[in-house]
Motif scaffolding. Structure first.
Motif, mmCIF file in Angstrom:
data_model
loop_
_atom_site.group_PDB
_atom_site.id
_atom_site.type_symbol
_atom_site.label_atom_id
_atom_site.label_comp_id
_atom_site.label_asym_id
_atom_site.label_seq_id
_atom_site.Cartn_x
_atom_site.Cartn_y
_atom_site.Cartn_z
ATOM 1 N N CYS A 175 2.541 -7.278 -7.401
ATOM 2 C CA CYS A 175 3.607 -8.275 -7.262
ATOM 3 C C CYS A 175 3.396 -9.020 -5.942
ATOM 4 O O CYS A 175 3.006 -10.165 -5.938
ATOM 5 C CB CYS A 175 5.001 -7.654 -7.310
ATOM 6 S SG CYS A 175 6.274 -8.900 -7.019
ATOM 7 N N GLY A 176 3.637 -8.346 -4.830
ATOM 8 C CA GLY A 176 3.517 -9.004 -3.531
ATOM 9 C C GLY A 176 4.877 -9.476 -3.060
ATOM 10 O O GLY A 176 5.294 -10.607 -3.347
ATOM 11 N N ASN A 194 0.862 -0.096 -8.460
ATOM 12 C CA ASN A 194 -0.488 -0.352 -7.986
ATOM 13 C C ASN A 194 -1.443 0.597 -8.695
ATOM 14 O O ASN A 194 -1.473 1.797 -8.399
ATOM 15 C CB ASN A 194 -0.558 -0.145 -6.468
ATOM 16 C CG ASN A 194 -1.813 -0.747 -5.879
ATOM 17 O OD1 ASN A 194 -2.819 -0.878 -6.574
ATOM 18 N ND2 ASN A 194 -1.753 -1.121 -4.615
ATOM 19 N N GLY A 221 5.653 -1.943 -0.161
ATOM 20 C CA GLY A 221 6.544 -2.587 -1.133
ATOM 21 C C GLY A 221 7.172 -1.628 -2.136
ATOM 22 O O GLY A 221 8.250 -1.908 -2.668
ATOM 23 N N GLU A 255 -3.029 -8.150 -6.563
ATOM 24 C CA GLU A 255 -1.654 -7.994 -6.053
ATOM 25 C C GLU A 255 -0.693 -7.797 -7.219
ATOM 26 O O GLU A 255 -0.351 -8.748 -7.923
ATOM 27 C CB GLU A 255 -1.254 -9.239 -5.249
ATOM 28 C CG GLU A 255 -0.052 -9.020 -4.354
ATOM 29 C CD GLU A 255 -0.281 -7.920 -3.321
ATOM 30 O OE1 GLU A 255 0.245 -6.813 -3.543
ATOM 31 O OE2 GLU A 255 -0.985 -8.155 -2.318
HETATM 32 C C1 GLC Z 1 2.729 -2.136 -4.550
HETATM 33 C C2 GLC Z 1 1.932 -3.409 -4.739
HETATM 34 C C3 GLC Z 1 2.709 -4.659 -4.406
HETATM 35 C C4 GLC Z 1 4.098 -4.615 -5.003
HETATM 36 C C5 GLC Z 1 4.798 -3.348 -4.580
HETATM 37 C C6 GLC Z 1 6.197 -3.224 -5.162
HETATM 38 O O1 GLC Z 1 2.689 -1.647 -3.288
HETATM 39 O O2 GLC Z 1 0.728 -3.383 -3.990
HETATM 40 O O3 GLC Z 1 2.022 -5.788 -4.901
HETATM 41 O O4 GLC Z 1 4.837 -5.737 -4.597
HETATM 42 O O5 GLC Z 1 4.074 -2.228 -4.996
HETATM 43 O O6 GLC Z 1 6.185 -3.197 -6.553
#
Ligand code: GLC
Ligand code: ADP
Length: 543
Positions: A384-385, A169, A22, A382
């Motif tokens: 964002c997710g 993260n 992500g 999480e």
């Molecule tokens: C990280 C997080 C995820 C988020 C992404 C983009 O990989 O684990 O939850 O959506 O960054 O910000």
């Protein structure tokens, strides 16, 4: 009226040039949205071979011989359909390695990761200060630990630029033995300050020296102040709470849009899901599952890791498959070896119900989100997710953990909020297989009621998860940091209450804010009525 700021994004990933998750999605899409909103954003990435190969209109800006890690060039070019300006830090001794940006062929972190990303961060600090042919930045936004040293290098070089450090993260910290410090250009006193349990921490450096810290959802911003989710950084984050701002991620509505997605067999829209049925059939074909339009098709599409509760998913699925013989499961993902093997074994044990593709391609990810009925997305935490946001946009109803950004973006079926805003999915607590099984059973119960299901789909598909609002919030944050810039027109701010908040300094209430992404109740009612009507007529046709 809007005065444009020069914003330098510094990150280890950005779509379309580099992505392992992500982070890459967010950096590419956020840069694009900010440019649309009038900011002059440039994205700086390490010069991975794939990124250099994909860069358009490439030319060399300058060369450096005095950075840690040897000779390097700064390449300039453009990426993607929008032609976003990109700078690549082409240091062959550090980055001319094919494959994963962080891991070697055996899946182990490169031994010189501290050197690689310190040199990258130092180069970024120089770029921020201006190099011939590249404007000085007003704002540098460094993403995650790989760019964690940028604020430090900017401050030590007295570059007159404001820094934002974005935490995607907190669990990935870039902690290295103290003995790396003399080789990576970090002054001893700074290394001492950024010491974390006997190690030198890139993440801690970012949290210490950035002018502002942002993170990618409101709930995560609250969670990381606690011992349970703070990954050891909670005291520092509490000390900097006044500077901690939550801005919920968006999704790129051009890339993730079922009405014009070239990766789908047939487009579809919220009011007509016939293309989704086609996608389901194609998904079943490609994954080798029986072509059954009525079978509930559950997707698992994420990194197969402990964070994503791959272990719990592996425990929960056999029980669900036994008690729901119609249930189909399509797995797309890769990650920890044991979980990859576990998924493959499950597919071998239930060949008519489970198919697992170990790996990842964008084409399969789009087909999965379009063709599945349900997304199962457990997370121990999480930030964002994005995956559930993509699934909702494609009418695939998420079942997810009640943590972090998932709480901010999914409205649980049966919750009091659902009565107000309309439900979009199912949330469960904790990390037990029982809780996951119960949530899936709840979803299957609603799936068996086509009208109720259709409303869930419609609600998710019509929620605005786009980048317009988050982009306004980032711009408000930048303007707060660079007050000399002309303020945005009052009308624009009035439309963005969260953005207006970000202008207040200090912000004692930060980062506690209400979730940003909501449909209006009136719209929701209208949608519901429409969805009921459509679902009813669809049922008649099927009968
Ligand atoms: C990280 C997080 C995820 C988020 C992404 C983009 O990989 O684990 O939850 O959506 O960054 O910000
Ligand atoms: P995270 O960044 O923690 O993995 P997100 O849900 O925010 O979680 O983003 C995941 C992104 O990565 C999505 O675009 C998803 O399609 C993609 N993705 C999922 N699994 C993989 C994988 N194994 N390799 C690369 N990208 C993946």
């Amino acid at each position: 009226m809007t005065l444009s700021l020069n914003v330098l994004f510094v990150a280890s990933e950005a779509v379309p040039l580099a992505k392992t998750g992500g982070l890459g999605d967010m950096v590419g899409a956020c840069a694009s949205a900010l440019r649309r909103a009038g900011m002059k954003v440039t994205v700086m990435l390490p010069g991975y071979p794939d990124a250099i190969a994909q860069l358009q209109h490439t030319h060399t800006v300058c060369e450096w011989t005095d950075l840690p890690g040897g000779r390097a060039r700064l390449l300039s070019g453009r990426m993607g359909a929008q032609g976003i300006p990109v700078l690549l830090f082409d240091a062959p001794a550090l980055f001319a390695r094919p494959g994963n940006p962080y891991l070697d062929d055996h899946g182990e972190p490169y031994e010189d990761n501290a050197l690689r990303f310190a040199a990258f961060s130092q180069a970024a600090a120089r770029v921020a200060g201006g190099v011939p042919g590249v404007h000085r930045a007003d704002i540098v936004q460094a993403h995650d630990w790989h760019a964690g040293l940028v604020p430090l290098f900017v401050k030590r070089a007295q570059v007159p630029v404001k820094t934002v450090f974005t935490v995607h993260n907190l669990a990935f910290q870039g902690n290295f033995p103290m003995h790396v410090v003399p080789d990576i250009g970090v002054p001893p006193d700074a290394a001492h300050e950024a010491e974390f349990w006997g190690q030198f921490s890139f993440l801690k450096a970012g949290l210490l020296w950035a002018d502002r810290i942002t993170t990618v959802s409101h709930a995560y911003a609250r969670e990381i102040l606690s011992e349970a989710a703070g990954c050891g950084m909670q005291d520092l984050l509490r000390a900097r709470q006044q500077d901690l701002v939550a801005i919920l991620n968006g999704i790129d509505n051009d890339v993730w849009n079922p009405s014009k997605d070239p990766l789908l067999p047939q487009p579809f829209v919220a009011s007509n899901l016939s293309g989704k049925q086609t996608a389901k059939r194609v998904l079943q074909q490609r994954f080798g599952l029986p072509e059954d339009p009525k079978a509930p098709l559950l997707a698992v599409g994420s990194r197969l890791t402990h964070q994503k509760m791959a272990d719990v998913t592996l425990q929960a699925l056999p029980q669900l498959l036994e008690s729901n013989p119609q249930l189909q499961v399509a797995v797309l993902g890769c990650g920890e070896h044991a979980y990859e093997t576990g998924m493959a074994e499950l597919a071998a044990r239930y060949p008519r119900q489970v198919a697992a593709k170990i790996g990842y391609t964008e084409a399969y990810a789009h087909l999965l989100h379009a063709g599945a009925d349900i997304l199962l997305h457990g997370s121990r935490f999480e930030p964002c997710g994005l995956t559930p946001l993509y699934s909702m946009r494609y009418g695939t109803v998420p079942i997810a953990s009640r943590v972090g950004g998932l709480m901010d973006t999914i409205t649980d079926h049966g919750s009091p909020e659902a009565a107000l805003h309309g439900a979009t999915g199912f949330l469960f607590d904790g990390d037990t297989a029982d809780a996951m099984v119960a949530a899936v059973e709840r979803a299957l119960h609603v799936f068996a009621q086509p009208q109720a299901w259709r409303i869930l789909q419609y609600n998710g598909m019509t929620t605005d998860f786009g980048w317009s609002q988050p982009a306004r919030e980032y711009i408000a944050l930048y303007r707060n940091l660079v007050p000399a810039a002309t303020p945005m027109p009052a009308v624009a701010l009035a439309q963005t209450p969260a953005a207006t908040d970000a202008l207040h300094t200090p912000r004692p209430e930060q980062p506690v804010r209400t979730p940003a992404r909501r449909r209006s109740t009136a719209l929701s009612d209208e949608i519901r009525a429409h969805a009921v009507a459509r679902a009813a007529s669809a049922e008649k046709i099927r009968a």
